[in-house]
Design a protein around this motif. Structure first.
Motif, PDB file in Angstrom:
ATOM      1  N   ILE A 132       0.800  -1.005  -0.076  1.00 47.64           N
ATOM      2  CA  ILE A 132      -0.266   0.066   0.006  1.00 47.64           C
ATOM      3  C   ILE A 132       0.718   1.763   0.471  1.00 47.64           C
ATOM      4  O   ILE A 132       0.256   2.006  -0.665  1.00 47.64           O
ATOM      5  CB  ILE A 132      -1.196  -0.365   1.152  1.00 47.64           C
ATOM      6  N   VAL A 133       2.024   1.345   0.681  1.00 48.43           N
ATOM      7  CA  VAL A 133       3.251   2.222   1.245  1.00 48.43           C
ATOM      8  C   VAL A 133       3.610   2.343   0.008  1.00 48.43           C
ATOM      9  O   VAL A 133       4.134   3.778  -0.735  1.00 48.43           O
ATOM     10  CB  VAL A 133       3.739   2.271   2.366  1.00 48.43           C
TER      11      VAL A 133
ATOM     12  N   ARG B 220       2.788   2.214  -3.834  1.00 50.72           N
ATOM     13  CA  ARG B 220       2.352   1.615  -4.921  1.00 50.72           C
ATOM     14  C   ARG B 220       2.668   3.345  -5.427  1.00 50.72           C
ATOM     15  O   ARG B 220       3.060   3.718  -4.830  1.00 50.72           O
ATOM     16  CB  ARG B 220       1.460   1.220  -4.950  1.00 50.72           C
ATOM     17  N   PRO B 221       2.856   3.218  -6.540  1.00 49.06           N
ATOM     18  CA  PRO B 221       2.931   4.958  -7.248  1.00 49.06           C
ATOM     19  C   PRO B 221       1.999   5.458  -7.203  1.00 49.06           C
ATOM     20  O   PRO B 221       1.090   5.123  -6.626  1.00 49.06           O
ATOM     21  CB  PRO B 221       3.243   4.401  -8.860  1.00 49.06           C
ATOM     22  N   LYS B 222       1.996   7.270  -6.609  1.00 47.83           N
ATOM     23  CA  LYS B 222       0.731   8.187  -6.270  1.00 47.83           C
ATOM     24  C   LYS B 222       0.395   8.743  -7.514  1.00 47.83           C
ATOM     25  O   LYS B 222       1.302   8.255  -8.150  1.00 47.83           O
ATOM     26  CB  LYS B 222       1.227   8.283  -5.298  1.00 47.83           C
ATOM     27  N   LYS B 223      -1.173   8.414  -8.047  1.00 45.64           N
ATOM     28  CA  LYS B 223      -1.729   9.583  -8.832  1.00 45.64           C
ATOM     29  C   LYS B 223      -1.102  10.795  -8.622  1.00 45.64           C
ATOM     30  O   LYS B 223      -0.523  11.521  -7.872  1.00 45.64           O
ATOM     31  CB  LYS B 223      -2.970   8.940  -8.958  1.00 45.64           C
ATOM     32  N   ALA B 224      -1.167  11.075 -10.135  1.00 50.30           N
ATOM     33  CA  ALA B 224      -0.434  12.620 -10.067  1.00 50.30           C
ATOM     34  C   ALA B 224      -1.403  13.814  -9.896  1.00 50.30           C
ATOM     35  O   ALA B 224      -2.946  13.457 -10.226  1.00 50.30           O
ATOM     36  CB  ALA B 224       0.102  12.844 -12.210  1.00 50.30           C
ATOM     37  N   LYS B 225      -1.818  14.960  -8.646  1.00 45.27           N
ATOM     38  CA  LYS B 225      -1.953  15.286  -8.147  1.00 45.27           C
ATOM     39  C   LYS B 225      -2.836  16.180  -9.667  1.00 45.27           C
ATOM     40  O   LYS B 225      -4.096  17.289  -9.600  1.00 45.27           O
ATOM     41  CB  LYS B 225      -2.154  15.822  -7.461  1.00 45.27           C
TER      42      LYS B 225
END
Length: 91
Positions: A56-57, A59-64
């Motif tokens: 969970i930590v 994984r790549p974050k979505k571009a804001k």
């Protein structure tokens, strides 16, 4: 075999060895209750929880913000964005 595969195999063998050496039952006090569980179950549960949290930590974050799309949308109708003052300075 790649280095990544070898490391995964070594970690799996070490983890299996540690889990198999800790099969005796021990007393755990959980909130005011004594529970007798195998160390194997507790270690496996903690390992599973740690793995899930790591996935969970990690994984790549979505571009804001998509700056390119914002800029394109902002100047969609006006391809020439220079002011008159800028044009005078360039010329």
């Amino acid at each position: 075999m790649s280095l990544k595969t070898i490391i995964i195999i070594v970690i799996t063998v070490l983890l299996t060895t540690v889990l198999m050496q800790n099969t005796e039952q021990v007393k755990f006090t959980i909130l005011f209750t004594d529970v007798y569980l195998s160390k194997l179950v507790v270690l496996a549960a903690v390992g599973l929880i740690a793995f899930i949290l790591g996935v969970i930590v990690g994984r790549p974050k979505k571009a804001k913000y998509d700056i390119g799309a914002y800029h394109d949308q902002l100047h969609k109708d006006d391809p020439d964005t220079l002011s008159d003052e800028d044009r005078d300075y360039i010329n």
